[in-house]
Design a protein around this motif. Structure first.
Motif, PDB file in Angstrom:
ATOM      1  N   ALA A 197       9.713   1.789  -7.738  1.00  0.00           N
ATOM      2  CA  ALA A 197       8.795   0.869  -8.417  1.00  0.00           C
ATOM      3  C   ALA A 197       7.972   1.629  -9.447  1.00  0.00           C
ATOM      4  N   LYS A 198       7.987   1.146 -10.688  1.00  0.00           N
ATOM      5  CA  LYS A 198       7.210   1.747 -11.768  1.00  0.00           C
ATOM      6  C   LYS A 198       6.891   0.656 -12.787  1.00  0.00           C
ATOM      7  N   TYR A 199       5.622   0.587 -13.192  1.00  0.00           N
ATOM      8  CA  TYR A 199       5.176  -0.419 -14.153  1.00  0.00           C
ATOM      9  C   TYR A 199       5.565  -1.835 -13.721  1.00  0.00           C
ATOM     10  N   ILE A 200       5.312  -2.163 -12.459  1.00  0.00           N
ATOM     11  CA  ILE A 200       5.658  -3.493 -11.976  1.00  0.00           C
ATOM     12  C   ILE A 200       4.430  -4.402 -12.008  1.00  0.00           C
ATOM     13  N   THR A 201       4.669  -5.697 -11.931  1.00  0.00           N
ATOM     14  CA  THR A 201       3.603  -6.696 -11.896  1.00  0.00           C
ATOM     15  C   THR A 201       3.337  -7.089 -10.442  1.00  0.00           C
ATOM     16  N   PRO A 202       2.190  -7.711 -10.170  1.00  0.00           N
ATOM     17  CA  PRO A 202       1.936  -8.180  -8.808  1.00  0.00           C
ATOM     18  C   PRO A 202       3.029  -9.106  -8.284  1.00  0.00           C
ATOM     19  N   GLU A 203       3.600  -9.914  -9.165  1.00  0.00           N
ATOM     20  CA  GLU A 203       4.648 -10.849  -8.746  1.00  0.00           C
ATOM     21  C   GLU A 203       5.929 -10.126  -8.342  1.00  0.00           C
ATOM     22  N   GLN A 204       6.110  -8.908  -8.795  1.00  0.00           N
ATOM     23  CA  GLN A 204       7.320  -8.149  -8.486  1.00  0.00           C
ATOM     24  C   GLN A 204       7.179  -7.251  -7.259  1.00  0.00           C
ATOM     25  N   VAL A 205       5.967  -7.104  -6.765  1.00  0.00           N
ATOM     26  CA  VAL A 205       5.723  -6.097  -5.722  1.00  0.00           C
ATOM     27  C   VAL A 205       6.590  -6.305  -4.494  1.00  0.00           C
ATOM     28  N   LEU A 206       6.650  -7.528  -3.956  1.00  0.00           N
ATOM     29  CA  LEU A 206       7.394  -7.746  -2.724  1.00  0.00           C
ATOM     30  C   LEU A 206       8.880  -7.460  -2.878  1.00  0.00           C
ATOM     31  N   ASP A 207       9.398  -7.511  -4.103  1.00  0.00           N
ATOM     32  CA  ASP A 207      10.805  -7.156  -4.326  1.00  0.00           C
ATOM     33  C   ASP A 207      11.054  -5.670  -4.078  1.00  0.00           C
ATOM     34  N   HIS A 208       9.988  -4.881  -4.041  1.00  0.00           N
ATOM     35  CA  HIS A 208      10.104  -3.435  -3.872  1.00  0.00           C
ATOM     36  C   HIS A 208       9.612  -2.963  -2.504  1.00  0.00           C
ATOM     37  N   VAL A 209       9.257  -3.910  -1.647  1.00  0.00           N
ATOM     38  CA  VAL A 209       8.675  -3.578  -0.346  1.00  0.00           C
ATOM     39  C   VAL A 209       9.740  -3.676   0.745  1.00  0.00           C
ATOM     40  N   ALA A 210       9.873  -2.604   1.537  1.00  0.00           N
ATOM     41  CA  ALA A 210      10.779  -2.628   2.691  1.00  0.00           C
ATOM     42  C   ALA A 210      10.147  -3.365   3.847  1.00  0.00           C
ATOM     43  N   GLY A 211       8.827  -3.183   4.013  1.00  0.00           N
ATOM     44  CA  GLY A 211       8.144  -3.847   5.115  1.00  0.00           C
ATOM     45  C   GLY A 211       6.724  -3.341   5.268  1.00  0.00           C
ATOM     46  N   PHE A 212       6.126  -3.732   6.380  1.00  0.00           N
ATOM     47  CA  PHE A 212       4.728  -3.432   6.658  1.00  0.00           C
ATOM     48  C   PHE A 212       4.609  -2.657   7.959  1.00  0.00           C
ATOM     49  N   VAL A 213       3.576  -1.822   8.046  1.00  0.00           N
ATOM     50  CA  VAL A 213       3.328  -1.015   9.233  1.00  0.00           C
ATOM     51  C   VAL A 213       1.837  -0.989   9.539  1.00  0.00           C
ATOM     52  N   ALA A 214       1.510  -0.771  10.793  1.00  0.00           N
ATOM     53  CA  ALA A 214       0.124  -0.504  11.176  1.00  0.00           C
ATOM     54  C   ALA A 214      -0.165   0.969  10.930  1.00  0.00           C
ATOM     55  N   VAL A 215      -1.366   1.254  10.428  1.00  0.00           N
ATOM     56  CA  VAL A 215      -1.778   2.627  10.108  1.00  0.00           C
ATOM     57  C   VAL A 215      -3.187   2.866  10.638  1.00  0.00           C
ATOM     58  N   ASN A 216      -3.399   4.056  11.200  1.00  0.00           N
ATOM     59  CA  ASN A 216      -4.763   4.510  11.501  1.00  0.00           C
ATOM     60  C   ASN A 216      -5.062   5.650  10.537  1.00  0.00           C
ATOM     61  N   ASP A 217      -5.939   5.400   9.587  1.00  0.00           N
ATOM     62  CA  ASP A 217      -6.328   6.437   8.626  1.00  0.00           C
ATOM     63  C   ASP A 217      -7.453   7.267   9.257  1.00  0.00           C
ATOM     64  N   VAL A 218      -7.073   8.127  10.208  1.00  0.00           N
ATOM     65  CA  VAL A 218      -8.066   8.966  10.889  1.00  0.00           C
ATOM     66  C   VAL A 218      -8.722   9.894   9.866  1.00  0.00           C
ATOM     67  N   SER A 219     -10.042  10.061   9.985  1.00  0.00           N
ATOM     68  CA  SER A 219     -10.804  10.752   8.947  1.00  0.00           C
ATOM     69  C   SER A 219     -11.864  11.651   9.572  1.00  0.00           C
ATOM     70  N   GLU A 220     -11.924  12.898   9.126  1.00  0.00           N
ATOM     71  CA  GLU A 220     -13.017  13.784   9.552  1.00  0.00           C
ATOM     72  C   GLU A 220     -14.081  13.712   8.450  1.00  0.00           C
ATOM     73  N   ARG A 221     -15.177  13.006   8.726  1.00  0.00           N
ATOM     74  CA  ARG A 221     -16.144  12.682   7.685  1.00  0.00           C
ATOM     75  C   ARG A 221     -16.873  13.920   7.140  1.00  0.00           C
ATOM     76  N   ASP A 222     -17.148  14.891   7.991  1.00  0.00           N
ATOM     77  CA  ASP A 222     -17.813  16.097   7.494  1.00  0.00           C
ATOM     78  C   ASP A 222     -16.900  16.846   6.533  1.00  0.00           C
TER      79      ASP A 222
END
Length: 274
Positions: free
Chosen positions: A129-154
């Motif tokens: 995907a490069k220079y795509i529009t919002p309407e084209q995004v799902l054509d480039h998506v394999a799927g969705f996943v749950a993510v935990n963006d663990v973060s060390e704030r310090d």
């Protein structure tokens, strides 16, 4: 369809859940869930051999090229962090070495004093995907996943430079358990997501509250970098992180983190000292 990778770390095999929720092996159809395979998941069949027992479940995508995270994408999270919501999607990169399975432990890095949780909906790219529009995004998506963006704030805020230091420690990117194809998610902008720590609700939000909707954000980012199959984009977290509490509350060894994203499954992680 719901795709998984199972087996010991570094030796995972591709799998899929059948209509009864049973794990079936995909090794006779594909070598792994990576690369061009992600662009043709709909052609795979859930008719392989049943997998016996209860194997470890790993991250559902192999050979991730990059993991891009969208920061401050929920106004309530920006408010609790005392930060001004961005005028366009703000991003940082999480090292791919941080990626771990949905039931693997979260490891507190040496010197950590402020390790935090962040539940997010992740998007897995299936086609370049490069220079795509919002309407084209799902054509480039394999799927969705749950993510935990663990973060060390310090590390993130006080150790100089961009956010990456606080985002990239080993085990700071649990992904999965499933890679869920877009046909199973009726509306990516109406997905509930939550985290409990030691049984106590911390985050309870919905993707409808994003500042920049998923398709708009990915299309915007595709004008700054190309996306390749296997890339993961984490789309931001709602309010309820430990940093936003008064006083702040952070993870300690022995804590149990339960993460859930509607339709994308549940993660259960124990915190250990690294």
């Amino acid at each position: 369809m719901k795709f998984v990778r199972y087996g010991e770390k570094g030796q995972e095999k591709p799998g899929v859940l059948d209509a009864q929720g049973r794990l079936r092996d995909l090794s006779d159809q594909v070598s792994d869930l990576s690369g061009e395979v992600l662009g043709r998941l709909g052609s795979l069949k859930a008719d392989g051999p049943l997998v016996e027992g209860s194997p470890r479940i790993g991250t559902p995508v192999a050979a991730v090229g990059k993991m891009v995270c969208i920061g401050l994408n929920y106004s309530d999270h920006a408010a609790e962090a005392n930060m001004t919501p961005p005028k366009e999607p703000m991003i940082f990169m999480k090292a791919t070495s941080a990626i771990s399975g949905p039931y693997d432990p979260i490891e507190l890095p040496r010197g950590s004093v402020a390790t935090d949780w962040e539940v997010e909906m992740g998007v897995v790219i299936g086609k370049p995907a490069k220079y795509i529009t919002p309407e084209q995004v799902l054509d480039h998506v394999a799927g969705f996943v749950a993510v935990n963006d663990v973060s060390e704030r310090d590390f993130q805020l006080h150790r100089s430079g961009q956010f990456t230091k606080g985002k990239s420690c080993d085990t700071f990117g649990p992904v999965g358990p499933w890679l869920v194809t877009p046909d199973e998610i009726a509306d990516p902008q109406n997905v509930g997501l939550r985290i409990l720590v030691n049984g106590e609700f911390m985050q309870d939000g919905n993707t409808r509250d994003m500042i920049f909707p998923m398709a708009e954000a990915i299309a915007h980012l595709s004008h700054f970098m190309s996306f390749q199959p296997g890339d993961i984009i984490a789309t931001g977290t709602p309010a309820g992180v430990g940093m936003g509490m008064k006083p702040p509350r952070y993870l300690a060894a022995g804590d149990e983190v339960l993460l859930e994203v509607d339709g994308l499954g549940q993660q259960r992680m124990t915190v250990i000292q690294g």
